[in-house]
Write a protein that holds these residues in place. Structure first.
Motif, PDB file in Angstrom:
ATOM      1  N   ALA A 114       0.488   7.743 -11.077  1.00  0.00           N
ATOM      2  CA  ALA A 114      -0.187   7.820  -9.775  1.00  0.00           C
ATOM      3  C   ALA A 114       0.344   6.755  -8.802  1.00  0.00           C
ATOM      4  O   ALA A 114      -0.108   6.679  -7.655  1.00  0.00           O
ATOM      5  N   ARG A 115       1.279   5.918  -9.279  1.00  0.00           N
ATOM      6  CA  ARG A 115       1.826   4.803  -8.472  1.00  0.00           C
ATOM      7  C   ARG A 115       0.732   3.869  -7.957  1.00  0.00           C
ATOM      8  O   ARG A 115       0.742   3.431  -6.796  1.00  0.00           O
ATOM      9  N   VAL A 116      -0.227   3.622  -8.821  1.00  0.00           N
ATOM     10  CA  VAL A 116      -1.318   2.692  -8.475  1.00  0.00           C
ATOM     11  C   VAL A 116      -1.115   1.402  -9.274  1.00  0.00           C
ATOM     12  O   VAL A 116      -1.056   1.445 -10.506  1.00  0.00           O
ATOM     13  N   PRO A 117      -0.989   0.246  -8.601  1.00  0.00           N
ATOM     14  CA  PRO A 117      -0.812  -1.004  -9.336  1.00  0.00           C
ATOM     15  C   PRO A 117      -1.998  -1.310 -10.250  1.00  0.00           C
ATOM     16  O   PRO A 117      -3.154  -1.131  -9.866  1.00  0.00           O
ATOM     17  N   LEU A 118      -1.673  -1.751 -11.468  1.00  0.00           N
ATOM     18  CA  LEU A 118      -2.701  -2.054 -12.481  1.00  0.00           C
ATOM     19  C   LEU A 118      -2.384  -3.414 -13.087  1.00  0.00           C
ATOM     20  O   LEU A 118      -1.251  -3.647 -13.535  1.00  0.00           O
TER      21      LEU A 118
END
Ligand code: NAD
Ligand code: 89Y
Length: 342
Positions: A114-118
């Motif tokens: 999802a290209r969401v930084p974690l």
């Protein structure tokens, strides 16, 4: 940046204080959430947070967030992280990353797709004393590190604030050994294999409360990683990690009184590397408490610079793999190589 905190329990109070300190740095906590309505309201009232929720789904549907900080216990992390990622919200999640390896990998892959930084709130490496050790190592003062001992040994009553420890089937390694193993990686690099002996010394505990681990790093370095909640010693060093690192040309020792002694060739130097007391921190917890602020700052700074956090979900897989390897080694009585993701 507009953020929300999920989980307003014991340790989250430090997150709340640290986010409040970061207001001057452009951070605004706009909402808090806890399934316990009393805790959610108390956090909002105490820290001047405008809105509070008891349902994470409603939180994400109602708020425009730049990030979320999840400070619940590990059993809830997978569902909450995936919910945040589905809403496209950058996510920080407390350690332990999850209850098992598959869930950890699933969160990393879901966030990546999802290209969401974690990021994982792995804070021991950001403690002021540990940062001082990192600086000495990076300066080359002791040459390449070849041997280390990283010891978290305490009899401080951790059960008082974290009573769930008595029921945890996996206790010392998964709760605090995870931090010390992370430090071993930070100081000496990735690990080829490790062996481990566990003990359950307090009859009130279901899981191991003591672990002694022996690591061979890929660099060839060797280290001992120790953790116990059952050491009887005065003074007690809680919540410090005592460090010895020997290198080709010198050594670093961090003592109980926050004294770091560095031997570099024929020179010896000594300095105090404790954390300052902040208005909201108290001894003996202050080193751990201040590191919450330093961790949150490091993660936000990385994101603002368009980088992955140093303690990204992917990075934390390598630490979590050491935890799993330690349990497998203790069970089998053999050295175990950590799992590698991809
Ligand atoms: P806690 O039980 O005191 O707090 C957890 C809170 O989460 C509770 O208030 C609970 O009601 C809430 N909660 C549970 N499920 C929820 C959900 N689905 N949605 C919203 N809220 C929910 O636990 P704690 O001692 O504060 O520990 C929390 C986490 O912090 C653990 O993973 C622990 O290992 C970690 N921790 C980290 C450090 C550190 O130094 N990094 C220190 C202590 C604890
Ligand atoms: O749970 C532990 C942790 O992660 O850091 C300190 C602690 O709260 C007690 O050892």
């Amino acid at each position: 940046m507009r953020g929300a905190l999920i989980g307003c329990g014991f340790f989250a109070q430090n997150h709340l204080n640290a986010w409040r300190d970061m207001r001057a740095e452009g951070i605004e906590l706009v909402a808090v959430c806890d399934i316990d309505p009393v805790k959610a309201k108390a956090a909002a009232d105490t820290f001047g947070v405008p809105r509070h929720y008891t349902d994470p789904q409603t939180l994400f549907e109602s708020e425009q967030l730049d990030f979320v900080d999840i400070a619940t216990r590990m059993e809830t992390h997978h569902d909450l992280v995936c919910l945040a990622v589905r809403h496209g919200v950058r996510t920080i999640v407390q350690k332990p990353f999850a209850s098992d390896w598959q869930q950890c990998v699933s969160m990393v892959e879901t966030a990546r797709a999802a290209r969401v930084p974690l990021a994982v709130h792995e804070n021991f490496r950001f403690q002021a004393p540990m940062q001082a050790v990192r600086e000495v190592l990076a300066s080359g003062a002791i040459g390449a590190p070849t041997w280390g001992r990283f010891a978290f040994r305490t009899g401080f009553d951790v059960y008082k604030t974290q009573p769930y420890f008595h029921q945890d089937k996996k206790l010392a390694i998964l709760d605090v050994g995870i931090h010390v193993l992370d430090l071993a990686r930070v100081f000496l690099g990735e690990v080829r294999h490790l062996s481990c002996e566990t003990q359950q010394r307090n009859p009130r505990n279901v899981g191991e409360d003591t672990a002694t681990m022996l690591l061979r790093h890929t660099s060839g370095a060797v280290s001992l990683v120790e953790c116990t909640y059952e050491a009887r010693q005065i003074p007690d060093s809680f919540p410090q990690t005592l460090v010895t690192i020997e290198g080709e040309t010198g050594s670093i020792k961090v003592h109980e009184d926050f004294r770091m002694v560095v031997t570099s060739g024929n020179e010896v130097s000594e300095r105090s590397i404790g954390s300052p007391l902040l208005p909201w921190t108290q001894a003996p917890w202050h080193v751990a408490q201040e590191s919450v602020l330093l961790t949150q700052r490091a993660i936000i700074a990385a994101w603002r610079a368009g980088r992955e956090a140093e303690t990204s979900g992917a990075d934390n897989l390598n630490t979590y793999a050491l935890v799993d390897a330690a349990y497998a080694a203790a069970e089998s009585g053999r050295a175990v190589a950590p799992e590698v993701w991809r």
